[in-house]
Design a protein around this motif. Structure first.
Motif, short mmCIF file in Angstrom:
data_model
loop_
_atom_site.label_atom_id
_atom_site.label_comp_id
_atom_site.label_asym_id
_atom_site.label_seq_id
_atom_site.Cartn_x
_atom_site.Cartn_y
_atom_site.Cartn_z
N ARG A 495 0.83 -1.21 0.00
CA ARG A 495 0.00 0.00 0.00
C ARG A 495 0.86 1.25 0.00
O ARG A 495 0.62 2.20 -0.74
CB ARG A 495 -0.93 0.01 1.22
CG ARG A 495 -2.14 -0.89 1.10
CD ARG A 495 -3.00 -0.75 2.34
NE ARG A 495 -4.18 -1.59 2.27
CZ ARG A 495 -5.34 -1.21 1.75
NH1 ARG A 495 -5.47 0.00 1.27
NH2 ARG A 495 -6.37 -2.05 1.72
N ARG A 496 1.88 1.25 0.87
CA ARG A 496 2.77 2.40 0.94
C ARG A 496 3.56 2.56 -0.36
O ARG A 496 3.80 3.67 -0.83
CB ARG A 496 3.71 2.27 2.14
CG ARG A 496 2.97 2.21 3.48
CD ARG A 496 3.90 1.85 4.62
NE ARG A 496 4.88 2.89 4.85
CZ ARG A 496 4.69 3.93 5.67
NH1 ARG A 496 3.54 4.07 6.30
NH2 ARG A 496 5.64 4.83 5.85
N ALA A 497 3.96 1.43 -0.94
CA ALA A 497 4.69 1.49 -2.21
C ALA A 497 3.80 2.05 -3.31
O ALA A 497 4.24 2.85 -4.15
CB ALA A 497 5.20 0.10 -2.59
N ALA A 498 2.52 1.64 -3.32
CA ALA A 498 1.58 2.15 -4.33
C ALA A 498 1.40 3.65 -4.18
O ALA A 498 1.31 4.39 -5.18
CB ALA A 498 0.24 1.44 -4.20
N ALA A 499 1.34 4.13 -2.95
CA ALA A 499 1.20 5.58 -2.74
C ALA A 499 2.41 6.32 -3.28
O ALA A 499 2.29 7.40 -3.88
CB ALA A 499 1.01 5.86 -1.25
N ARG A 500 3.61 5.75 -3.08
CA ARG A 500 4.81 6.41 -3.60
C ARG A 500 4.82 6.41 -5.12
O ARG A 500 5.24 7.39 -5.76
CB ARG A 500 6.06 5.72 -3.03
CG ARG A 500 6.39 6.12 -1.62
CD ARG A 500 7.73 5.56 -1.18
NE ARG A 500 7.65 4.13 -0.93
CZ ARG A 500 7.29 3.60 0.23
NH1 ARG A 500 6.96 4.39 1.24
NH2 ARG A 500 7.25 2.29 0.40
N LEU A 501 4.39 5.31 -5.72
CA LEU A 501 4.34 5.26 -7.18
C LEU A 501 3.34 6.27 -7.73
O LEU A 501 3.58 6.91 -8.76
CB LEU A 501 3.98 3.84 -7.65
CG LEU A 501 5.09 2.79 -7.47
CD1 LEU A 501 4.57 1.41 -7.84
CD2 LEU A 501 6.31 3.15 -8.30
N MET A 502 2.20 6.42 -7.06
CA MET A 502 1.22 7.41 -7.49
C MET A 502 1.80 8.81 -7.39
O MET A 502 1.53 9.68 -8.24
CB MET A 502 -0.05 7.29 -6.66
CG MET A 502 -0.90 6.07 -6.96
SD MET A 502 -1.46 6.03 -8.69
CE MET A 502 -2.46 7.52 -8.74
N ARG A 503 2.62 9.03 -6.38
CA ARG A 503 3.24 10.35 -6.25
C ARG A 503 4.19 10.59 -7.43
O ARG A 503 4.24 11.69 -7.98
CB ARG A 503 4.01 10.43 -4.92
CG ARG A 503 4.63 11.79 -4.66
CD ARG A 503 5.37 11.79 -3.35
NE ARG A 503 5.87 13.12 -3.03
CZ ARG A 503 6.56 13.40 -1.93
NH1 ARG A 503 6.82 12.44 -1.06
NH2 ARG A 503 6.99 14.61 -1.70
N GLN A 504 4.93 9.55 -7.83
CA GLN A 504 5.81 9.68 -8.98
C GLN A 504 5.00 10.00 -10.24
O GLN A 504 5.40 10.84 -11.06
CB GLN A 504 6.60 8.39 -9.19
CG GLN A 504 7.60 8.08 -8.10
CD GLN A 504 8.29 6.75 -8.30
OE1 GLN A 504 8.15 6.14 -9.36
NE2 GLN A 504 9.01 6.28 -7.29
N ILE A 505 3.86 9.33 -10.40
CA ILE A 505 3.00 9.58 -11.56
C ILE A 505 2.55 11.04 -11.59
O ILE A 505 2.60 11.71 -12.62
CB ILE A 505 1.77 8.66 -11.52
CG1 ILE A 505 2.22 7.20 -11.70
CG2 ILE A 505 0.76 9.04 -12.58
CD1 ILE A 505 1.11 6.20 -11.46
N GLN A 506 2.12 11.51 -10.44
CA GLN A 506 1.63 12.90 -10.38
C GLN A 506 2.72 13.90 -10.68
O GLN A 506 2.53 14.87 -11.40
CB GLN A 506 1.03 13.16 -8.99
CG GLN A 506 -0.24 12.35 -8.71
CD GLN A 506 -0.62 12.35 -7.24
OE1 GLN A 506 0.03 12.96 -6.42
NE2 GLN A 506 -1.70 11.66 -6.92
N GLU A 507 3.92 13.65 -10.15
CA GLU A 507 5.03 14.55 -10.41
C GLU A 507 5.43 14.53 -11.88
O GLU A 507 5.73 15.57 -12.47
CB GLU A 507 6.22 14.18 -9.52
CG GLU A 507 5.98 14.45 -8.03
CD GLU A 507 7.15 14.00 -7.18
OE1 GLU A 507 8.04 13.31 -7.72
OE2 GLU A 507 7.15 14.34 -5.98
#
Length: 512
Positions: A495-507
Motif C-alpha cells: 500500500r505504501r509502495a503504491a502511494a509512492r508510485l502514485m506520487r511519482q506519476i503525479q510529479e
C-alpha cells in the motif's frame, strides 16, 4: 588546538561535566518562586529536598548517567516482583507518564542543539552524512538519570514526581547550553561536522500518506499509471508499465518497498530473494496485482512485522526467523509453478511457528498466571508483603500532608471521558497473543499479551527472557490515552509502495 577526540573520549569528557550540569539544574529549582501553576503547592517541599540532599542528587545523577552511557554498564533497572513477575501498579504508570512528558519537553526544547550535535558525533564515527543518530547524549538518558537520583532519596513517590516536574525546565535550559558548548569544543578540536541530506522524515511521510492515500486496489493503480504518467503510449511504456503488461509493474513495486519502507538490510536481502518468485507468480496469476491482500503481499508484510518484533538484527530469534523464512522462499523457488497457494502455505508455516512460540511463553509464565489467579482482587500485594522498604512520607520533610500528595496524583491520573472511551474500546478488542509497544519503567518495550482476566492483564517481554509484566486495566487505559501504549500489527508495505508510485506519476504528469 586541542587534540581531536574519539567518540568514547567525547563521552568521558561530557560525563566529567555531569556534576556541574546537575548543580545548574538544582540552582534553577532553588531559584523558582511560588506561583499558581500545576504542582506549585509542592514547590517548597521540592526546594527543601534539594537543600537537604543536594550532594546525593548530584552524585546519584552523575553515577547513573555514567552507567547508561558506558557500553559495559548494565541495562535498565529491573523492577522488583514475584520471581519473574513484575507488578506494575497504577502509581508506577503515573511515573512513566511523567517520565515520557519530561523526555518530550527536553527533546522539543533542545531540538536545534541536538541536530547540531548529531552532525558532530556523526563526524566522530566517520559518517560523511548524518544518516543515523550517533549522539549518545540523548535527552531520555538525562531524564532517567535525574529520576534515578531522586529515587534514592527518602521521599514519597508524590514528592519525587513533583521534583521531576519542577526540575525538567531547568534541565532543558542546562542541556541546551551543554549541547551548544559540546559543539564548540568539538569544533575547536578540529572536528568538521557531517552534512545533512534532504530527507523526508517519518512525520512528513505519515502526513503525506494521510493527504494522498494509495489507490483502493492495485488494479486501480495499474489502470491509472499510463494515463497519468505520460502523454503517449510509448512514453508510458518506457516510464511505467500499462495494465496489459502487469509483470513489468512488479519490479517497480519491489523497488518502492525496498527504498521507502525503512527495512533493515537483512530483511531487504530476503525480500530480494522473494522477488523472482513473485515475478513467476505474477506471470501466470492475474490476481497478484489486483489486491493488496494477495497471499504474496501478506507473506512479505508478515516477514517485515516479525523482524520488527525481534530487533536488533543481532537478535538470535530474529536470525532464526529470517533463516526459516529464507528456507520457505527457497522451497517456493524450486516449485515448477509457484502460485498463491504457495504463499498461503508459507504463511501457514510462519503462523504455526508464531503459535508455538506463544505457547512456549505461556508455559514459561505458568507460575505467574497461577499467582495472579490466586491473588485475584488482592493483586498486587503490599510493599511490605513483597519485602520492599516503605519510603518516608513527604510530611517528614515539610508540612504538606500525604493526603494532599495522594489527591494530586489522583487528579493527574484522571482521563477525559473521550480518551477513556477510546482506550476502553481498544482494550476490548485485544486477545491473547496480540503485540504492543508499551512504555513501562522508563523504557519502550515490545510485549505480547499472554493472559487476561476481568481487571488483570499479563504480558511477556521478548527482550527480557521470561520477564513478565502484570497491569491493571485502568493502568492500560491511562497508558493508551497518553500515547504510551501502541498496538502492533503488520503494515501493508505494498500500500505504501503504491502511494509512492502514485506520487511519482503525479510529479511526472506535472512535469509533462
Amino acid at each position: 588546538m586541542p587534540r581531536r577526540p574519539s567518540l568514547p573520549q567525547f563521552i568521558d569528557d561530557e560525563l566529567a561535566r555531569a556534576p556541574l550540569l546537575m548543580q545548574e539544574v538544582l540552582n534553577g529549582v532553588a531559584a523558582l518562586s511560588a506561583g499558581s501553576g500545576p504542582g506549585q503547592a509542592l514547590l517548597p517541599d521540592v526546594q527543601r529536598l534539594v537543600h537537604l540532599y543536594r550532594a546525593e542528587l548530584v552524585s546519584g545523577f552523575a553515577r547513573r548517567l555514567g552507567e547508561l552511557l558506558r557500553p559495559q554498564a548494565p541495562g535498565g533497572r529491573l523492577p522488583h516482583g514475584l520471581g519473574t513477575l513484575s507488578l506494575v501498579e497504577d502509581a508506577a504508570v503515573q511515573t512513566d507518564v511523567e517520565l515520557s512528558r519530561s523526555v518530550q519537553a527536553l527533546a522539543a526544547a533542545t531540538e536545534f542543539e541536538l541536530r547540531e550535535l548529531r552532525a558532530f558525533t556523526s563526524a566522530l564515527v566517520g559518517d560523511l552524512h548524518v544518516a543515523r543518530d550517533t549522539n549518545p547524549l540523548r535527552p531520555e538518558l538525562f531524564v532517567r538519570s535525574l529520576w534515578s537520583a531522586v529515587g534514592e532519596l527518602p521521599a514519597s513517590p508524590g514528592l519525587q514526581l513533583a521534583f521531576l516536574r519542577t526540575a525538567t525546565p531547568p534541565l532543558a535550559r542546562a542541556l541546551r547550553m551543554a549541547y551548544a558548548s559540546a559543539c564548540t569544543r568539538l569544533e575547536d578540536a578540529g572536528v568538521t561536522p557531517s552534512s545533512y541530506r534532504t530527507i523526508v522524515t517519518g512525520t512528513q511521510s505519515r502526513s503525506w500518506h494521510r493527504q494522498n492515500p494509495p489507490p483502493p486496489t492495485l488494479e486501480g493503480l495499474r489502470k491509472q499509471m499510463p494515463a497519468a504518467a505520460a502523454p503517449t503510449v510509448a512514453e508510458s511504456a518506457a516510464v511505467l508499465p500499462n495494465a496489459a503488461d502487469a509483470p513489468l509493474l512488479l519490479p517497480r513495486i519491489f523497488d518502492a518497498i525496498l527504498q521507502g519502507s525503512g527495512l533493515a538490510a537483512d530483511v531487504q536481502a530476503l525480500l530480494q530473494r522473494v522477488q523472482p518468485v513473485a515475478l513467476r507468480v505474477a506471470r501466470q496469476d492475474p490476481t497478484t496485482l489486483d489486491a493488496y491482500t494477495h497471499p504474496m503481499w501478506e507473506f512479505i508484510d508478515r516477514i517485515a512485522f516479525l523482524a520488527k518484533l525481534h530487533e536488533p538484527p543481532a537478535d538470535a530469534q530474529r536470525q532464526q526467523l529470517l533463516a526459516q523464512a529464507g528456507t520457505l522462499v527457497a522451497a517456493m523457488a524450486c516449485e515448477e509453478q509457484p502460485d498463491a497457494a504457495s504463499f498461503r502455505w508459507a504463511l501457514k508455516r510462519l503462523a504455526t511457528q508464531a503459535q508455538q512460540q506463544f505457547h512456549d511463553r505461556l508455559q514459561a509464565a505458568a507460575d505467574a498466571i497461577a499467582t495472579l489467579e490466586t491473588l485475584g482482587p488482592s493483586f498486587p500485594p503490599t510493599a511490605a508483603e513483597r519485602g520492599v522498604p516503605l519510603p518516608l512520607d513527604a510530611h517528614m520533610l515539610s508540612t504538606v500532608s500525604a493526603d494532599l500528595l495522594a489527591d494530586a496524583q489522583a487528579t493527574a491520573a484522571a482521563l477525559p471521558p473521550e480518551d477513556a472511551d477510546e482506550a476502553a474500546a481498544w482494550l476490548d478488542g485485544q486477545q491473547p497473543a496480540a503485540w504492543a509497544r508499551i512504555f513501562i519503567d522508563g523504557h519502550w518495550r515490545v510485549l505480547q499479551l499472554l493472559w487476561q482476566a476481568d481487571d488483570l492483564w499479563l504480558f511477556a517481554e521478548l527482550a527480557g527472557g521470561r520477564q513478565t509484566w502484570a497491569l491493571r486495566r485502568s493502568a492500560l487505559q491511562r497508558l493508551h490515552a497518553e500515547g504510551l501504549l501502541r498496538g502492533m500489527q503488520p503494515r501493508s508495505l505494498v500500500r505504501r509502495a503504491a502511494a509512492r508510485l502514485m506520487r511519482q506519476i503525479q510529479e511526472q504528469g506535472r512535469r509533462g
